[in-house]
Structure formats: structure tokens, C-alpha cells
Design a protein around this motif. Structure first.
Motif, PDB file in Angstrom:
ATOM      1  N   GLU A   1     -33.150  43.020  36.640  1.00 15.03           N
ATOM      2  CA  GLU A   1     -31.950  42.373  36.094  1.00 15.03           C
ATOM      3  C   GLU A   1     -32.130  40.863  36.024  1.00 15.03           C
ATOM      4  OE1 GLU A   1     -28.217  42.062  34.417  1.00 15.03           O
ATOM      5  OE2 GLU A   1     -29.463  43.835  34.738  1.00 15.03           O
TER       6      GLU A   1
ATOM      7  N   ASN B   1     -37.024  48.964  31.042  1.00 12.27           N
ATOM      8  CA  ASN B   1     -35.661  48.859  30.531  1.00 12.27           C
ATOM      9  C   ASN B   1     -35.647  48.429  29.069  1.00 12.27           C
ATOM     10  OD1 ASN B   1     -32.843  47.300  30.268  1.00 12.27           O
ATOM     11  ND2 ASN B   1     -32.701  48.826  31.901  1.00 12.27           N
TER      12      ASN B   1
ATOM     13  N   ARG C   1     -34.170  40.136  33.000  1.00 16.43           N
ATOM     14  CA  ARG C   1     -33.362  40.349  31.790  1.00 16.43           C
ATOM     15  C   ARG C   1     -32.413  39.182  31.568  1.00 16.43           C
ATOM     16  NH1 ARG C   1     -28.650  42.088  29.838  1.00 16.43           N
ATOM     17  NH2 ARG C   1     -27.679  42.131  31.906  1.00 16.43           N
TER      18      ARG C   1
ATOM     19  N   ALA D   1     -34.434  54.039  31.885  1.00 19.28           N
ATOM     20  CA  ALA D   1     -33.506  53.594  32.926  1.00 19.28           C
ATOM     21  C   ALA D   1     -34.189  53.623  34.292  1.00 19.28           C
ATOM     22  CB  ALA D   1     -32.265  54.484  32.941  1.00 19.28           C
TER      23      ALA D   1
END
Length: 504
Positions: free
Chosen positions: A215, A425, A218, A430
């Protein structure tokens, strides 16, 4: 009824209430820190616990066990980083709700579901522990193998649009579970001569890397975009309508969590996975909203993993078999204190059992208060600019990875899986199926080997066990169900198109 009176007597002591309040707060904070959790906290507490009164010491361990399980949901919702493995499923719908500016609502749902699931699970434990222990005793290697296969069959419908990619991710997770020394043969697998891999790759490092690190990367790629902060509903708690929507979900998931919890070596991780998937099957009206911010997707895993905390104490107390890593340390503390778990414990030590039950019940009530009061405060974390929030998150993630074994190699593993999670991702894979495969992979391999030895190499004997056959049959339905539903939907679309053509 005598057991309930003993529990109330334990809770009436101000000293015990202070222990519950303080232990719950510490457990909540530790559970929210990625990479830590109940196993590490109870292990650190062990030298102090063995010097305490047996009832108070074991009760304190039970308190932090409950509180850390709930605490993992806070970071799972706010920053897509589960504080504990049991909270991994909460990220599916909790984080999307936070991104929509409904962090307070998601935290409130998680708190309510966790508390109700935990309280009901403990009440069941108080009434039916001897009976549930007999149910757990019926599970052997064949049944555990079938249950793990049933868990993997959920990849057909869980997270992500592609069933094929989910199964690829799950298979990769199972492959990761085989890293390390095979305890049966002594053969080292996929270690590449690296001593740090002899005992395998811990799920903590992989989970932190894939969720938190992925994350972070990202978010870094979107640093040039202007982030719109949705502040209006961030601190808004769930409405009465929300609670009305989830009460059936909470009851279903509590039943699943209690049942899975009593099975040795299962615990909250597997309970949350099964509860989330079963909620998708039962809740047909909102099936398309799962993974996008459905409150049922937050309630189901949280109710299940907290109900499982009560369930995991059943084999620990009644059979002397730990239901997970945390209960293994609790069992160690009991043995050091001269307590012998088993059926006689219920006759010889009723006050000890009342202390454990009462402490867990009080902890669930306590974190319900902490969670509801603190939800508005916690939810404001989503308003912190990413340039400040994520550097802090990654520092905590590195600390959590390092603290597991005080090894920089573990930090390197976390960084590797952060990069891997980011690229997976980007291509539609996932992270949750990988974590599921990793968690269930060890159970699949171990139980399959044990079944092979028990049945002299005849694995078809697994099908002759009624419970195992039932779970394998459910697995087939789980795998074929989405395909059949898709085929029926396509057939109906063709029929509707044909009828429209005739009308024209």
C-alpha cells in the motif's frame, strides 16, 4: 448457574476490574501495531505472570489475548494494514469504507461486532465447554485436512474479480508455507543455504510486507495526484439502521467462530476467512458490494475472530491442547504455575475457570467502551496527509518485522514482499489469497502427512471419515458454485436477449 455466580463474583472485585481495564488498553494498543500481537505480548509478560496469583496471572493473559485480537482491526480499517493475521479479512471492506470517508462507521461496526461475537462466544464457552471439548476430540488429521481444503475452496469467490488469479495467489501462498526444514524427513526446502529460512518464513513478515509495504508503494506512485480528504463523515459512528443490518451477520459469524475456535491449531485466522466467505453466500442482496465497502464484510470476520478467542480456550482447558500460538503460551504459564489442564480442572479449580471466563467477558465489554469512545479519535488518522502518515506506518512496520526475531533478515523479507505485493496488485492479484494459502498451507501439508501415515498410504480412507467427507463435499460446492451461478446468469441473459429480439 454456579459458574455464572463465580464469574460475577470475580468481576465484583475492584482489583480485578482494574486489571481488566489496564490489560485491555495495553492489548488494544499492541494489537494495533503491525507485526506485534498477542503471542509476543503474552510471551513478554510470562516472567511477570508466573510470579502472580495463578487466577490473576492466567486471567491477565486471557485479557490481552482478547484485546489484541480486536486491536488488529483498527489499522486494518484505517491504513489497510492488519495489526494481527486474524484481522486480514477486515481489510477487504474496512479500508474501502475508510477511503470513502466512513472510517468512524467502519470502526464502530468492527467494535460492536467484535464485542458481541466475543461475549456470545464466551457465554457459550461457560455453558458448554465440556460438550464442545468432546466435539473437538472427534477431529483428527483427516478432518483437519478436509477443513483446510474447504478454507482454500473459498478462493473461488473471495476478493478480486478473477477466480483463476485467486487460485494462483493461493497456490503461491501454499508454496511459501513449504519453505524451511521438513520436520518429517529433515530435508531443507527452498532455503537456498540461508540459515534464517530453516524454520520457514513467518506469516507476520509476509503480511506486513504485502499489505503495508504494498500500500505504501501504491500511495507513492500517486504522490503527484491531489488527494481529496472527505472529512464530513469520517467521525460519524454507525446508525441504528447499520446495527439492524448486521445482527444476523454477527450471530452467524459468532457461531462459525466459536466452532472453528474449539478446533486445535485453527483459531481466529481461519474463522475470519470462513465467516467472510459464508456471509457472501448467505447475503445475496449485497453480494456485489463485498470488497467495495460492505459493512457486513467488516462485521463477519470481526465477530468470528473474536468469538474464536473464547473457543480456542476450550481445547486448552479441557484437553490440554493449545488452540493457537497465544493459548500455547497460556498453557505454558499454567504448567509453570502448577496447574494441569484437563477434565479434572473443571472440578478441582472452578475459581480459576471463573477468573478466566470473567476476565475475557470483562475485556470484551471494556474494549466495546474503548472502541466506541475512541472511534471518532482513531478515524481522524485518515485525515493525516499521506506524506506524513505513510513514513510513520512503514517505520512501525519495520519495527514490527524486526521485533519478531530481532533479525534484519526479517526486515529484508518484508521489503521483498512489499515490492512483490505492489506488482501483484498492479496486475490484479489480491494479497489476501496469498496470505490464506500461507496460513492454510502448513495445516494442509501436516494433516495430509499424518493421514498418509495413519492410513498406511491409502489417502482414499479420508473419504470414509464422515466429517472429512462432509467438508470435502462442501469444498466441491464452493468451487463449482460460482461457475454454475455464472453459467445460469449467462443463460438468463441470452434468454432475455432472445425475448427482446422477438418483441421487436
Amino acid at each position: 448457574m454456579e459458574a455464572f455466580f463465580l464469574v460475577l463474583q470475580f468481576l465484583a472485585d475492584p482489583y480485578h476490574l482494574a486489571i481488566i481495564a489496564g490489560g485491555t488498553l495495553v492489548g488494544l494498543i499492541v494489537g494495533a501495531l503491525p507485526g506485534l500481537g498477542s503471542v509476543i505480548l503474552i510471551a513478554l509478560m510470562l516472567p511477570f505472570v508466573v510470579r502472580m496469583d495463578p487466577t490473576t496471572g492466567i486471567a491477565l493473559c486471557a485479557i490481552v489475548y482478547c484485546a489484541t485480537t480486536y486491536g488488529g482491526s483498527i489499522t486494518a480499517i484505517l491504513i489497510n494494514t492488519p495489526g494481527t493475521p486474524a484481522a486480514a479479512m477486515t481489510t477487504f471492506d474496512g479500508f474501502p469504507l475508510a477511503q470513502k470517508g466512513e472510517a468512524g462507521r467502519a470502526l464502530g461496526i468492527a467494535t460492536f461486532s467484535s464485542a458481541i461475537g466475543g461475549i456470545l462466544g464466551i457465554l457459550v464457552m461457560i455453558v458448554a465447554t465440556p460438550l464442545l471439548a468432546q466435539v473437538a476430540y472427534q477431529f483428527g488429521p483427516a478432518e483437519f485436512f478436509a477443513l483446510a481444503v474447504f478454507g482454500m475452496s473459498m478462493l473461488a469467490s473471495i476478493s478480486g474479480a478473477s477466480m483463476t488469479k485467486n487460485f494462483i495467489g493461493g497456490a503461491f501462498g501454499i508454496l511459501l508455507a513449504t519453505v524451511g526444514t521438513d520436520l518429517t524427513t529433515g530435508v531443507q526446502r527452498f532455503t537456498f543455504g540461508q540459515p534464517d529460512l530453516y524454520e520457514g518464513v513467518a506469516v507476520v513478515q509476509i503480511m506486513i510486507g504485502i499489505f503495508a509495504g504494498g500500500e505504501l508503494l501504491r500511495q507513492a506512485t500517486q504522490a503527484h495526484l491531489k488527494r481529496r480528504l472527505i472529512a464530513a463523515g469520517v467521525t460519524k459512528l454507525p446508525s441504528r439502521e447499520d446495527f439492524r443490518r448486521i445482527w444476523k451477520t454477527v450471530l452467524r459469524s459468532t457461531g462459525i467462530g466459536t466452532f472453528i475456535g474449539i478446533l486445535p491449531a485453527e483459531g481466529g485466522k481461519v474463522a475470519a476467512m470462513i465467516a467472510y466467505n459464508e456471509e457472501q453466500r448467505w447475503n445475496k442482496k449485497r453480494r456485489g458490494q463485498f470488497g467495495k465497502g460492505a459493512i457486513e464484510g467488516v462485521a463477519a470476520p470481526e465477530a468470528a475472530n473474536n468469538a474464536a478467542t473464547g473457543g480456542t480456550m476450550v481445547p486448552t482447558l479441557a484437553l490440554g491442547i493449545p488452540g493457537g500460538g497465544s493459548t500455547a503460551i497460556i498453557l505454558t504459564a499454567m504448567l509453570i504455575l502448577g496447574l494441569r489442564p484437563g477434565p479434572q480442572l473443571f472440578v478441582e479449580q472452578p475459581n480459576l475457570l471463573a477468573g478466566i471466563f470473567g476476565a475475557m467477558l470483562g475485556a470484551n465489554i471494556c474494549f466495546l467502551v474503548y472502541g466506541m469512545v475512541g472511534a471518532k479519535f482513531f478515524s481522524r488518522i485518515t485525515l493525516v496527509p499521506t506524506t506524513i502518515l505513510w513514513p510513520c506506518v512503514i517505520c512501525l512496520a519495520c519495527l514490527g518485522a524486526y521485533s519478531f526475531q530481532q533479525s534484519m533478515f526479517d526486515v529484508g523479507v518484508m521489503v521483498f514482499f512489499a515490492c512483490l505485493g505492489y506488482f501483484l496488485n498492479r496486475h490484479g492479484y489480491a494479497p489476501a489469497p496469498i496470505v490464506m494459502g500461507l496460513i492454510l498451507g502448513e495445516l494442509i501439508e501436516t494433516s495430509l502427512k499424518q493421514s498418509y501415515l495413519i492410513y498406511d498410504g491409502n489417502l482414499f480412507a479420508i473419504l470414509q471419515q464422515p466429517i472429512a467427507a462432509m467438508f470435502l463435499l462442501l469444498s466441491m460446492f464452493g468451487l463449482c458454485g460460482p461457475l454454475i451461478a455464472k453459467a445460469i446468469g449467462a443463460y438468463r441473459d441470452r434468454q432475455a436477449a432472445h425475448l427482446r429480439g422477438n418483441d421487436e
